[in-house]
Design an enzyme around this catalytic site. Structure first.
Site, PDB file in Angstrom:
ATOM      1  N   LYS A  79       0.850  -1.191   0.000  1.00 57.14           N
ATOM      2  CA  LYS A  79       0.000   0.000   0.000  1.00 57.14           C
ATOM      3  C   LYS A  79       0.885   1.240   0.000  1.00 57.14           C
ATOM      4  O   LYS A  79       2.032   1.128   0.444  1.00 57.14           O
ATOM      5  CB  LYS A  79      -0.942  -0.051   1.180  1.00 57.14           C
ATOM      6  CG  LYS A  79      -0.397   0.584   2.475  1.00 57.14           C
ATOM      7  CD  LYS A  79      -1.450   0.781   3.511  1.00 57.14           C
ATOM      8  CE  LYS A  79      -1.122   1.978   4.339  1.00 57.14           C
ATOM      9  NZ  LYS A  79      -1.838   2.165   5.563  1.00 57.14           N
ATOM     10  N   HIS A 125      -7.576  -0.772   5.429  1.00 57.14           N
ATOM     11  CA  HIS A 125      -7.646  -1.641   6.606  1.00 57.14           C
ATOM     12  C   HIS A 125      -9.067  -1.754   7.178  1.00 57.14           C
ATOM     13  O   HIS A 125      -9.579  -2.855   7.393  1.00 57.14           O
ATOM     14  CB  HIS A 125      -6.729  -1.141   7.717  1.00 57.14           C
ATOM     15  CG  HIS A 125      -5.301  -0.995   7.305  1.00 57.14           C
ATOM     16  ND1 HIS A 125      -4.672  -1.902   6.498  1.00 57.14           N
ATOM     17  CD2 HIS A 125      -4.376  -0.048   7.586  1.00 57.14           C
ATOM     18  CE1 HIS A 125      -3.411  -1.510   6.319  1.00 57.14           C
ATOM     19  NE2 HIS A 125      -3.219  -0.393   6.954  1.00 57.14           N
TER      20      HIS A 125
END
Ligand code: NAP
EC number: 1.1.1.49
Length: 484
Positions: free
Chosen positions: A148, A240
């Site tokens: 990410k 997340h």
């Protein structure tokens, strides 16, 4: 009870950015721990590649220092450490230029699993993918791992997906969200789908609401430039928290395989309603005795980037109609705590009378620290004096239940890096999932920009802005405490 270690097939792993923070702090210590656990035998090659000049011995010395710091549990196991260091090598190359690639090619082994870990900034993902192909390094057994942030918005994520798709098939692309590698996150699926107890109650008829909290005590120090462009929505919620929401809300997949699980997660994201502006709170931490405020840290006195987000989301499907999902995440909060709370509805009628109070069962899934699952149940308070009810936790602490040898939950990277080698994509995000998550997030961010929204200040060390409490209060609910 010790978990079984099934050795993986021999592999070559190339870590682009192998001298960087992520490689030294997470990836290489994870590989070392798996080596110590017997996950593979000698013969594996781990090649780090970056622009700086190092010979292999100098690189091994750098890694030895990182292992001492980040894998201290194996301090003193000199044989294992030197065995692991022998599998390491270093190649000097620039992702955007040709020199060095032929050296890398010569060091790779034919006919074995070959993984390329892109532990570099996202602007280098495209150039790396292109050069791996150009130099003929991609074999049928090749996979790539990307970190990410995967894009900054829907357009950039699409562009990145298209770039990678030009060189690799989707089943060769492993997009890491390290939250998915956490032991408790996988346990969440085991608890939901391995037990008869929970699944019949896992719907809006029995669940009042769900809270997902990812609270950090750290600020943005060291990542100022990136964070100022990203903010909590892009940095945490889009990936997340969204992944945790998916695992809580998804339908049971037909089997535990990568496409079945990811299909179900995708359906959840696509069923999310747009978030109404009055269902979202942004915050920004201010300075105090413990340190400077967000604006001072990033050096922008007018910054409108949020270091905190709380929002109410709705999954518009048969199972979850009417059950809100409250998500919150923030920096410099009172404690470091990642927890999912599933709050069940009150019993429909209390035979004990109004004075017995309200006693909702709560299932708490703690991701960090102290990974574990707790179910709060109502019992009679022991002793004389009539029927008084109290709530007590049934604590499924993994450390206690599984014995001291499993006391330490493995780091997410231990699991994820080995899954790459095993070719198991279940715990990695698929391209369409990432795009769907951005498609939900983008209008929220665009709305803030259009309205000139300014985040609410909150004290460092607090639970976030007061408006986040109001978000709950308006619905007759309250956040569970943020506890370490
Ligand atoms: P970092 O500490 O800045 O390391 C970057 C690495 O890439 C270094 O090894 C650097 O070495 C190498 N590099 C830079 N430009 C290069 C080029 N043109 N060609 C070849 N190598 C190059 O960054 P990091 O913190 O490790 O982060 C790496 C990636 O992981 C980023 O995308 C980051 O967003 C992501 N990530 C990091 C963390 C974390 O905890 N650190 C967490 C999640 C995601 P040279 O300068 O010698 O080339």
């Amino acid at each position: 009870m010790v978990s079984r270690v099934i050795p993986v097939d021999p592999f070559d792993l190339v870590i682009f950015g192998g001298t960087g923070d992520l490689a030294q702090r997470k990836i290489l210590p994870a590989l070392f721990r798996r080596y110590c656990a017997g996950q593979w035998h000698d013969g594996v090659r781990i090649l780090a590649a970056a622009r700086s000049e190092h010979d292999s011995d100098a690189f091994r010395a750098i890694v030895a220092r990182s292992l001492a710091e980040y894998a201290p549990e194996h301090a003193g196991q000199d044989d294992l450490r030197s065995g692991f260091l022998q599998s390491l090598d270093y190649v000097q190359l620039d992702a955007g230029a040709d020199p060095g690639w032929d050296v890398l090619a010569r060091k790779l082994t034919e006919d074995r699993i070959r993984a390329f870990y892109f532990s570099v900034g996202p602007s280098l993902f495209g150039p790396l993918a292109e050069r791996i192909r150009q130099h003929g390094l991609a074999t049928p057994q090749t996979r790539i791992v990307v970190e990410k942030p995967f894009g900054h918005d829907l357009d950039s994520a699409r562009a990145l997906n298209a770039t990678l798709a030009a060189y690799f098939d989707e089943n060769q692309i492993y997009r890491i969200d390290h939250y998915l590698g956490k032991e408790t996150v996988q346990n969440l699926m085991a608890v939901r789908f391995g037990n008869m107890l929970f699944e019949p109650l896992w719907n809006s008829q029995y669940v009042d609401h769900i809270q997902i909290t990812v609270a950090e005590t750290v600020g943005v120090d060291g990542r100022e430039e990136y964070y100022e462009r990203a903010g909590a929505m892009r940095d945490m919620v889009q990936n997340h928290l969204m992944q945790l929401l998916c695992l809580i809300a998804m339908e049971p997949p037909a089997k535990f395989d990568s496409d079945a699980v990811r299909d179900e997660k995708l359906k959840v994201i696509r069923a999310l309603d747009p978030v109404q502006p009055h269902h979202i709170v942004r915050g920004q931490y201010t300075g105090g005795p413990d340190g400077p405020g967000y604006r001072e840290v990033v050096g922008n006195p007018r910054s409108t980037t949020e270091s905190y987000v709380a929002l109410r989301a709705h999954v518009s499907n048969w199972r979850w109609a009417g059950t809100p999902f409250y998500l919150r995440t923030g920096k410099r909060l009172v404690a470091r705590s990642s927890v999912i709370n599933v709050i069940f509805k009150d019993a429909p009628h209390s035979i004990f009378g109004a004075e017995a109070g309200r006693h909702a069962n709560t299932l708490s899934i703690r991701l960090q620290p102290n990974e574990g699952i707790t179910l709060k149940v109502t019992i009679k308070e022991p002793g004389q004096g009539g029927m008084r009810l109290i709530d007590v936790p049934l604590d499924m602490s993994f450390a206690e239940a599984l014995g001291p040898e499993n006391h330490q939950a493995p780091d997410a990277y231990d699991r994820l890096v080995m899954d790459v080698i095993r070719g198991n994509q279940t715990l990695f995000m698929r391209g369409d999932e990432v795009e769907a998550a951005w498609a939900w997030t983008d209008p929220i961010i665009a709305g803030w920009q259009a309205r000139g929204d300014v985040p609410k200040p909150y004290d460092s060390g607090s639970t976030g802005p007061g408006d986040a409490e109001l978000l709950m209060k308006r619905d007759g609910r309250q956040w569970q405490g943020i506890k370490p």
